[in-house]
Scaffold this active site. Structure first.
Site, PDB file in Angstrom:
ATOM      1  N   GLY A  11      18.371  53.515  51.561  1.00  0.00           N
ATOM      2  CA  GLY A  11      18.793  52.529  50.683  1.00  0.00           C
ATOM      3  C   GLY A  11      20.268  52.235  51.278  1.00  0.00           C
ATOM      4  O   GLY A  11      21.070  51.604  49.223  1.00  0.00           O
ATOM      5  N   ASN A  13      22.225  51.277  52.929  1.00  0.00           N
ATOM      6  CA  ASN A  13      23.390  48.841  53.470  1.00  0.00           C
ATOM      7  C   ASN A  13      22.536  48.871  52.373  1.00  0.00           C
ATOM      8  O   ASN A  13      23.613  47.879  51.872  1.00  0.00           O
ATOM      9  CB  ASN A  13      22.139  49.340  54.545  1.00  0.00           C
ATOM     10  CG  ASN A  13      22.577  49.948  55.680  1.00  0.00           C
ATOM     11  OD1 ASN A  13      23.916  49.247  56.155  1.00  0.00           O
ATOM     12  ND2 ASN A  13      21.946  50.738  56.420  1.00  0.00           N
ATOM     13  N   ARG A  90       8.693  48.928  58.873  1.00  0.00           N
ATOM     14  CA  ARG A  90       7.961  47.740  58.895  1.00  0.00           C
ATOM     15  C   ARG A  90       8.445  46.915  60.492  1.00  0.00           C
ATOM     16  O   ARG A  90       9.043  45.972  59.837  1.00  0.00           O
ATOM     17  CB  ARG A  90       6.743  47.498  57.545  1.00  0.00           C
ATOM     18  CG  ARG A  90       6.890  48.506  56.920  1.00  0.00           C
ATOM     19  CD  ARG A  90       5.583  49.139  57.345  1.00  0.00           C
ATOM     20  NE  ARG A  90       4.207  48.580  58.304  1.00  0.00           N
ATOM     21  CZ  ARG A  90       3.541  49.549  58.961  1.00  0.00           C
ATOM     22  NH1 ARG A  90       3.535  50.473  59.117  1.00  0.00           N
ATOM     23  NH2 ARG A  90       2.157  49.160  59.091  1.00  0.00           N
ATOM     24  N   LEU A  92       7.384  43.196  61.363  1.00  0.00           N
ATOM     25  CA  LEU A  92       6.701  42.430  60.340  1.00  0.00           C
ATOM     26  C   LEU A  92       6.396  40.979  61.528  1.00  0.00           C
ATOM     27  O   LEU A  92       6.629  40.770  62.780  1.00  0.00           O
ATOM     28  CB  LEU A  92       7.760  41.330  59.814  1.00  0.00           C
ATOM     29  CG  LEU A  92       8.594  41.865  58.748  1.00  0.00           C
ATOM     30  CD1 LEU A  92      10.562  40.925  58.481  1.00  0.00           C
ATOM     31  CD2 LEU A  92       7.115  42.208  57.717  1.00  0.00           C
ATOM     32  N   ASN A 106      18.887  41.675  59.389  1.00  0.00           N
ATOM     33  CA  ASN A 106      18.718  42.894  60.028  1.00  0.00           C
ATOM     34  C   ASN A 106      20.226  43.654  60.366  1.00  0.00           C
ATOM     35  O   ASN A 106      20.874  43.419  61.637  1.00  0.00           O
ATOM     36  CB  ASN A 106      17.607  43.561  60.952  1.00  0.00           C
ATOM     37  CG  ASN A 106      16.911  44.706  61.406  1.00  0.00           C
ATOM     38  OD1 ASN A 106      16.724  45.346  60.189  1.00  0.00           O
ATOM     39  ND2 ASN A 106      16.646  44.817  62.242  1.00  0.00           N
ATOM     40  N   HIS A 108      20.639  47.207  62.507  1.00  0.00           N
ATOM     41  CA  HIS A 108      20.258  48.116  63.724  1.00  0.00           C
ATOM     42  C   HIS A 108      21.531  49.504  63.830  1.00  0.00           C
ATOM     43  O   HIS A 108      22.653  48.705  64.667  1.00  0.00           O
ATOM     44  CB  HIS A 108      19.614  47.510  64.492  1.00  0.00           C
ATOM     45  CG  HIS A 108      18.512  48.880  65.436  1.00  0.00           C
ATOM     46  ND1 HIS A 108      17.508  49.201  65.086  1.00  0.00           N
ATOM     47  CD2 HIS A 108      19.368  49.401  66.825  1.00  0.00           C
ATOM     48  CE1 HIS A 108      17.701  49.740  66.402  1.00  0.00           C
ATOM     49  NE2 HIS A 108      18.007  49.917  67.225  1.00  0.00           N
ATOM     50  N   ASP A 144      13.175  44.548  66.824  1.00  0.00           N
ATOM     51  CA  ASP A 144      15.152  44.768  67.249  1.00  0.00           C
ATOM     52  C   ASP A 144      15.714  43.316  68.573  1.00  0.00           C
ATOM     53  O   ASP A 144      16.373  43.906  68.466  1.00  0.00           O
ATOM     54  CB  ASP A 144      15.090  46.346  67.272  1.00  0.00           C
ATOM     55  CG  ASP A 144      14.492  47.367  66.009  1.00  0.00           C
ATOM     56  OD1 ASP A 144      15.125  46.409  65.367  1.00  0.00           O
ATOM     57  OD2 ASP A 144      14.414  48.255  66.085  1.00  0.00           O
TER      58      ASP A 144
HETATM   59  C1  GAR Z   1      20.053  52.862  59.250  1.00  0.00           C
HETATM   60  O1  GAR Z   1      20.741  53.606  60.065  1.00  0.00           O
HETATM   61  C2  GAR Z   1      19.807  51.334  59.356  1.00  0.00           C
HETATM   62  O2  GAR Z   1      20.439  50.630  60.678  1.00  0.00           O
HETATM   63  C3  GAR Z   1      18.188  51.894  60.138  1.00  0.00           C
HETATM   64  O3  GAR Z   1      17.992  52.806  59.709  1.00  0.00           O
HETATM   65  C4  GAR Z   1      18.377  53.451  58.537  1.00  0.00           C
HETATM   66  C5  GAR Z   1      18.661  52.903  56.993  1.00  0.00           C
HETATM   67  O4  GAR Z   1      19.617  53.654  55.794  1.00  0.00           O
HETATM   68  N1  GAR Z   1      17.622  50.528  60.755  1.00  0.00           N
HETATM   69  C6  GAR Z   1      17.026  50.721  61.957  1.00  0.00           C
HETATM   70  O5  GAR Z   1      16.591  51.942  62.328  1.00  0.00           O
HETATM   71  C7  GAR Z   1      16.122  49.598  61.152  1.00  0.00           C
HETATM   72  N2  GAR Z   1      15.369  49.435  62.932  1.00  0.00           N
HETATM   73  P1  GAR Z   1      19.649  53.353  55.288  1.00  0.00           P
HETATM   74  O6  GAR Z   1      17.902  53.301  54.356  1.00  0.00           O
HETATM   75  O7  GAR Z   1      20.924  54.368  54.276  1.00  0.00           O
HETATM   76  O8  GAR Z   1      20.469  51.822  55.148  1.00  0.00           O
END
Ligand code: GAR
Length: 216
Positions: A11, A13, A90, A92, A106, A108, A144
């Site tokens: 969490g 972000n 997950r 969607l 989102n 990525h 993505d």
């Molecule tokens: C982040 O690096 C985000 O970009 C990635 O997961 C991590 C979550 O970190 N998301 C993906 O790969 C989605 N395809 P966080 O829980 O500390 O935000």
């Protein structure tokens, strides 16, 4: 603009979004944080920011559609108009994404459309590419995929580990995502086809090289 955040884990972000929204003049208000995992560390962070949390575990539903419907109902009940995926792991279904078309963001950890999916940093290092980065984009039903709001690129260093590269990219995720959310809340993002138009002054920098030889 009321928004929901969907998480699956740490969490960070989400935290960056919540901290940005704590400013009194911020035009976006987080109304719920939903995790599909009961043990997501981000839940406690959301609670410490006074944001209501809910766990909706995909394991409690017989199908993807039933899970998506439960998410949809909880988000509607919260009053959210926009959804931020923040490490929500997950997929969607198209029906959910279409219901929220142009209202799901989102982040990525790669320069999309390169390196969709999981283990981005590992694959970047294996491929020997010289730049990586992150992308904030509107969500479409393909993984993505979707109109890009912002990207930031970082150099890949010769001695990088996955963790070092991930940290360098993550620092930019934490800058780009709150900025995208603010512009969205101010009505300054417009999706046109597969592109996003930004109604805000922009400065574009030219020409990066990595690695960069010493130039006399
Ligand atoms: C982040 O690096 C985000 O970009 C990635 O997961 C991590 C979550 O970190 N998301 C993906 O790969 C989605 N395809 P966080 O829980 O500390 O935000």
């Amino acid at each position: 603009m009321r928004f929901a955040i969907l998480i699956s884990g740490r969490g960070s972000n989400m935290q960056a979004l919540l901290e940005a929204c704590a400013a009194t003049d911020h035009p976006a208000k987080p109304v719920i944080v939903i995790s599909n995992k009961a043990d997501a560390a981000g839940l406690a962070i959301a609670e410490s920011h006074g944001v209501p949390t809910k766990v909706i575990s995909h394991r409690d539903y017989p199908s993807r559609q039933a899970f998506d419907d439960a998410l949809h109902d909880a988000i509607i009940d919260s009053g959210a108009e926009v959804i931020c995926l923040a490490g929500f792991m997950r997929l969607l279904e198209a029906e959910f994404v279409d219901r929220w078309r142009d209202r799901i963001l989102n982040v990525h950890p790669s320069l999309l459309p390169a390196y969709r999916g999981l283990h981005t940093h590992q694959r970047v290092l294996e491929d020997g590419v010289r730049f990586s980065g992150c992308t904030v984009h509107f969500v479409r039903s393909e993984m993505d995929e979707g109109p890009i709001v912002f990207q930031a690129c970082v150099p890949v260093r010769a001695d990088d580990t996955e963790d070092a590269l991930a940290a360098r990219v993550l620092a930019w995720e934490h800058k780009l995502y709150p900025l995208a959310l603010r512009l969205m809340a101010e009505g300054k993002l417009r999706v046109e086809g597969s592109r996003v138009l930004l109604d805000t002054p922009l400065r574009v920098q030219d020409g990066l090289m990595s690695p960069c030889p010493e130039i006399a």
